[in-house]
Scaffold this motif. Structure first.
Motif, PDB file in Angstrom:
ATOM      1  N   SER A   1      96.944 -45.995 -80.682  1.00 38.79           N
ATOM      2  CA  SER A   1      96.339 -46.704 -82.439  1.00 38.79           C
ATOM      3  C   SER A   1      95.474 -46.083 -83.210  1.00 38.79           C
ATOM      4  CB  SER A   1      95.519 -48.539 -81.635  1.00 38.79           C
ATOM      5  OG  SER A   1      94.519 -47.392 -80.303  1.00 38.79           O
ATOM      6  N   GLY A   2      95.658 -45.968 -83.780  1.00 35.10           N
ATOM      7  CA  GLY A   2      95.550 -45.021 -84.667  1.00 35.10           C
ATOM      8  C   GLY A   2      94.715 -42.857 -84.383  1.00 35.10           C
ATOM      9  N   GLN A   3      95.972 -43.089 -83.104  1.00 37.39           N
ATOM     10  CA  GLN A   3      95.148 -41.209 -82.649  1.00 37.39           C
ATOM     11  C   GLN A   3      96.414 -40.766 -83.495  1.00 37.39           C
ATOM     12  OE1 GLN A   3      95.888 -44.203 -80.819  1.00 37.39           O
ATOM     13  NE2 GLN A   3      93.752 -43.819 -79.565  1.00 37.39           N
ATOM     14  N   ALA A   4      95.944 -39.643 -83.023  1.00 40.71           N
ATOM     15  CA  ALA A   4      96.198 -38.184 -83.589  1.00 40.71           C
ATOM     16  C   ALA A   4      96.852 -36.877 -82.412  1.00 40.71           C
ATOM     17  CB  ALA A   4      96.262 -37.700 -85.232  1.00 40.71           C
ATOM     18  N   SER A   5      97.056 -36.025 -83.414  1.00 38.17           N
ATOM     19  CA  SER A   5      96.926 -34.821 -82.185  1.00 38.17           C
ATOM     20  C   SER A   5      95.979 -34.319 -82.794  1.00 38.17           C
ATOM     21  CB  SER A   5      98.258 -33.740 -82.302  1.00 38.17           C
ATOM     22  OG  SER A   5      99.557 -34.526 -82.228  1.00 38.17           O
TER      23      SER A   5
ATOM     24  N   GLU B   1     103.691 -47.792 -87.518  1.00 34.38           N
ATOM     25  CA  GLU B   1     104.324 -46.711 -88.494  1.00 34.38           C
ATOM     26  C   GLU B   1     103.261 -45.579 -87.475  1.00 34.38           C
ATOM     27  OE1 GLU B   1     103.464 -47.426 -92.185  1.00 34.38           O
ATOM     28  OE2 GLU B   1     103.762 -49.312 -91.840  1.00 34.38           O
ATOM     29  N   ALA B   2     104.022 -44.056 -87.768  1.00 34.20           N
ATOM     30  CA  ALA B   2     103.646 -43.294 -87.282  1.00 34.20           C
ATOM     31  C   ALA B   2     104.081 -41.825 -88.161  1.00 34.20           C
ATOM     32  CB  ALA B   2     104.090 -42.084 -85.722  1.00 34.20           C
ATOM     33  N   SER B   3     102.973 -40.952 -87.870  1.00 37.20           N
ATOM     34  CA  SER B   3     103.839 -39.493 -89.024  1.00 37.20           C
ATOM     35  C   SER B   3     104.503 -38.299 -88.109  1.00 37.20           C
ATOM     36  CB  SER B   3     103.133 -38.939 -90.113  1.00 37.20           C
ATOM     37  OG  SER B   3     102.934 -38.184 -90.961  1.00 37.20           O
ATOM     38  N   LEU B   4     104.965 -37.427 -87.570  1.00 30.83           N
ATOM     39  CA  LEU B   4     105.310 -36.487 -86.884  1.00 30.83           C
ATOM     40  C   LEU B   4     105.804 -35.640 -87.773  1.00 30.83           C
ATOM     41  CD1 LEU B   4     106.020 -36.687 -83.846  1.00 30.83           C
ATOM     42  CD2 LEU B   4     107.824 -36.828 -84.587  1.00 30.83           C
TER      43      LEU B   4
ATOM     44  N   ARG C   1     103.892 -32.410 -84.036  1.00 27.89           N
ATOM     45  CA  ARG C   1     102.630 -33.058 -83.596  1.00 27.89           C
ATOM     46  C   ARG C   1     102.725 -34.461 -83.885  1.00 27.89           C
ATOM     47  NH1 ARG C   1      98.056 -30.960 -84.620  1.00 27.89           N
ATOM     48  NH2 ARG C   1      97.284 -32.149 -86.385  1.00 27.89           N
ATOM     49  N   VAL C   2     101.887 -34.438 -83.555  1.00 32.26           N
ATOM     50  CA  VAL C   2     101.612 -36.324 -84.670  1.00 32.26           C
ATOM     51  C   VAL C   2     100.537 -36.288 -85.499  1.00 32.26           C
ATOM     52  CG1 VAL C   2     101.013 -38.893 -83.895  1.00 32.26           C
ATOM     53  CG2 VAL C   2     102.216 -37.201 -82.186  1.00 32.26           C
ATOM     54  N   GLU C   3     101.072 -36.393 -86.273  1.00 28.67           N
ATOM     55  CA  GLU C   3      99.404 -36.360 -88.138  1.00 28.67           C
ATOM     56  C   GLU C   3      98.648 -37.847 -87.862  1.00 28.67           C
ATOM     57  OE1 GLU C   3      99.384 -33.450 -90.539  1.00 28.67           O
ATOM     58  OE2 GLU C   3      99.870 -33.213 -88.865  1.00 28.67           O
ATOM     59  N   TRP C   4      99.266 -38.832 -87.103  1.00 28.65           N
ATOM     60  CA  TRP C   4      98.245 -39.802 -87.526  1.00 28.65           C
ATOM     61  C   TRP C   4      99.705 -40.943 -87.293  1.00 28.65           C
ATOM     62  CZ3 TRP C   4     100.737 -44.294 -89.929  1.00 28.65           C
ATOM     63  CH2 TRP C   4     101.878 -44.184 -91.162  1.00 28.65           C
ATOM     64  N   THR C   5      99.002 -42.322 -86.407  1.00 27.08           N
ATOM     65  CA  THR C   5      99.078 -43.742 -85.936  1.00 27.08           C
ATOM     66  C   THR C   5      98.550 -44.167 -86.848  1.00 27.08           C
ATOM     67  OG1 THR C   5      98.210 -43.787 -83.912  1.00 27.08           O
ATOM     68  CG2 THR C   5     100.308 -43.051 -83.657  1.00 27.08           C
TER      69      THR C   5
END
Length: 108
Positions: free
Chosen positions: A35-39, A59-62, A88-92
């Motif tokens: 919930s809003g986490q990113a690498s 949704e997420a950005s990988l 890496r996960v850019e954002w969720t």
């Protein structure tokens, strides 16, 4: 152990949650709730096993180290990540939980 994928979801303000659903030799299935986490900045996953991930909700950005642009993932999108492919996960999205189903499998 969860009986349903949508059981025991954490609050939106909670830390990212990893729940193992099944483990067998060479195979591990987990639910990830973000919930809003990113690498962290500068961090890249470099895993010894392959990982197939499905965004069930949210949704997420990988981002992959070998691609110029991040991939935007929405509910229903999936991707197979080869062993040792840096990502890496850019954002969720912070507005709702992003629920991932991750299947880790032995490479080779």
């Amino acid at each position: 152990m969860l009986d349903r994928l949508f059981d025991a979801l954490p609050a939106l303000s909670a830390p990212e949650q990893f729940t193992e659903l099944l483990a067998r030799p060479g195979l591990r299935i987990e639910r990830i709730v973000s919930s809003g986490q990113a690498s962290p900045p500068g961090f890249w996953y470099d895993q010894p096993d392959g990982e197939w991930v499905l965004v069930v909700q949210g949704e997420a950005s990988l981002r992959f180290a070998d691609e110029d642009q991040p991939r935007q993932l929405k509910a229903g999108d999936f991707i197979d990540i080869a062993a040792h492919r840096r990502h890496r996960v850019e954002w969720t999205t912070p507005e709702q939980q992003t629920i991932w189903l991750a299947i880790h499998y032995a490479a080779g």
